[in-house]
Scaffold this motif. Structure first.
Motif, short mmCIF file in Angstrom:
data_model
loop_
_atom_site.label_atom_id
_atom_site.label_comp_id
_atom_site.label_asym_id
_atom_site.label_seq_id
_atom_site.Cartn_x
_atom_site.Cartn_y
_atom_site.Cartn_z
N GLU A 19 0.84 -1.19 0.00
CA GLU A 19 0.00 0.00 0.00
C GLU A 19 0.88 1.24 0.00
N LYS A 20 0.48 2.25 -0.69
CA LYS A 20 1.22 3.51 -0.71
C LYS A 20 1.16 4.17 0.65
N GLY A 21 2.32 4.55 1.18
CA GLY A 21 2.39 5.26 2.45
C GLY A 21 2.30 4.41 3.69
N ARG A 22 2.13 3.11 3.53
CA ARG A 22 1.97 2.25 4.70
C ARG A 22 3.31 1.88 5.34
N PHE A 50 5.48 -4.18 -5.21
CA PHE A 50 4.82 -2.88 -5.32
C PHE A 50 4.57 -2.48 -6.76
N ARG A 61 14.98 0.98 -3.38
CA ARG A 61 13.82 1.87 -3.26
C ARG A 61 13.84 2.92 -4.37
N ASP A 105 7.88 7.87 -3.34
CA ASP A 105 6.62 8.41 -2.84
C ASP A 105 5.72 7.33 -2.22
N ILE A 106 6.21 6.10 -2.21
CA ILE A 106 5.40 4.98 -1.72
C ILE A 106 5.91 4.48 -0.37
N LEU A 125 10.16 4.03 -5.81
CA LEU A 125 9.29 3.90 -4.64
C LEU A 125 9.39 5.07 -3.66
N LEU A 142 1.75 -0.31 -7.88
CA LEU A 142 1.70 1.07 -7.40
C LEU A 142 2.71 2.00 -8.09
N VAL A 143 3.74 1.43 -8.71
CA VAL A 143 4.79 2.26 -9.31
C VAL A 143 4.42 2.69 -10.72
#
Length: 320
Positions: A39-42, A151, A61, A68-69, A66, A154-155
């Protein structure tokens, strides 16, 4: 994890340094029943710029887009009586500061918040889950593999197909990782933390035999990387040790039979290419943290905590 606690006490009775296994070994996965979903920001990484193992995670990373994730925090470069600590704002330590996420003063506080009875070493990197407020994993080799593909939903598209442990290279990477970890990544520590002449000489000779082997592999490679034209995990795992070699390991860990810049021209060219041409390697390399950490934390090895000025520069420009 103190340094006045005797850094050399990490060696066994025979004088050999043996690295402790990591304790937290959960995984991020998009499987429906997975506890730790991407999850983004988790997720958050606790790292030290001085630590080669933690640096691996920062490199990946950035290579995987990643930033911003997955967020991250950097500890103070000094490893003291209670282990890694966070820098206070008024200390003005470049690229380090307080733990704004959990308010911890030391990395050990993060470990104890999850397990009050924890008895292992308080190492970095730490992959932290903000949602469940727990440690997912503190083993760098496993963390970086999670980042390769878990991820990808999300990327940005340009990062989706970047897998530095692609199936067609997996066997070669595993074989290379095995001996490079033992003789080079950990070999510098086994040389520097040895508490007998016999243990030191055995490990430092194995280290340089392995560097000779890497030089030969790169010389025969049909591309700029260990496995040819493709950047792989093998390069990512080797780089943090090689970039620290001349500035720290040569003098501090007595790994002084040869230097990368003078005696290993092909490894040197490989290292310069990664550092100067691929931002993820240069951006995550902080020579101030690296040099001050080793020389001012290991007071048994360097009692007056004097940081050598050289070599100058820390890494040579590509023209040299």
């Amino acid at each position: 994890m103190s340094t006045d606690f005797k850094i050399t006490s990490w060696a066994s009775k025979d004088g050999e340094f043996r690295r402790q296994a990591s304790s937290f070994r959960d995984h991020i996965s998009s499987a429906p029943d997975a506890q730790f979903q991407p999850e983004k920001g988790r997720y958050h990484l606790y790292v030290s710029y001085a630590c080669p193992w933690a640096t691996r995670t920062l490199i990946v990373r950035q290579l995987k887009g990643l930033q911003d994730i997955i967020s991250f925090s950097v500890v103070h470069w000094h490893l003291g009586e209670k282990g890694w600590r966070f820098a206070e704002t008024d200390e003005n330590i470049p690229d380090a500061g307080p733990d704004d996420l959990n308010g911890a003063k030391f990395i050990r506080d993060i470990y104890f918040s999850v397990n009050p009875d924890y008895t292992g070493r308080f190492t970095v990197p730490v992959l932290w889950d903000k949602k469940l407020k727990t440690i997912v994993n503190n083993e760098s080799s496993e963390i970086i593999r999670m980042l390769y593909t878990d991820f990808d939903g999300l990327v940005a598209d340009e990062y989706k197909n970047l897998n530095f442990y692609a199936p067609e290279y997996a066997k070669q990477i595993d074989e290379m990782n095995d001996w490079i970890y033992d003789t080079i990544n950990n070999g510098v520590y086994k040389s520097g933390f040895a508490s007998t002449q016999e243990a030191y000489e055995k490990n430092v000779l194995r280290l340089f035999e392995a560097l000779d082997r890497v030089e030969d592999i790169l010389k025969k490679s049909d591309g700029p990387y260990l496995l040819g034209k493709t950047l792989t995990e093998a390069d990512i795992r080797l780089f943090p040790t090689i970039i620290r070699f001349d500035p720290v390991y040569v003098q501090h860990f007595k790994c002084n039979i040869k230097m990368i810049r003078h005696d290993y021209p092909v490894i040197h060219k490989w290292m310069q290419h990664l550092y100067w041409d691929i931002p993820a390697f240069k951006d995550t390399c902080n020579f101030e943290h690296i040099k001050k950490h080793y020389t001012k934390s290991h007071t048994q090895i360097n009692p007056f905590s004097i940081t050598p000025v050289g070599p100058v520069p820390d890494i040579l420009p590509k023209s040299e």
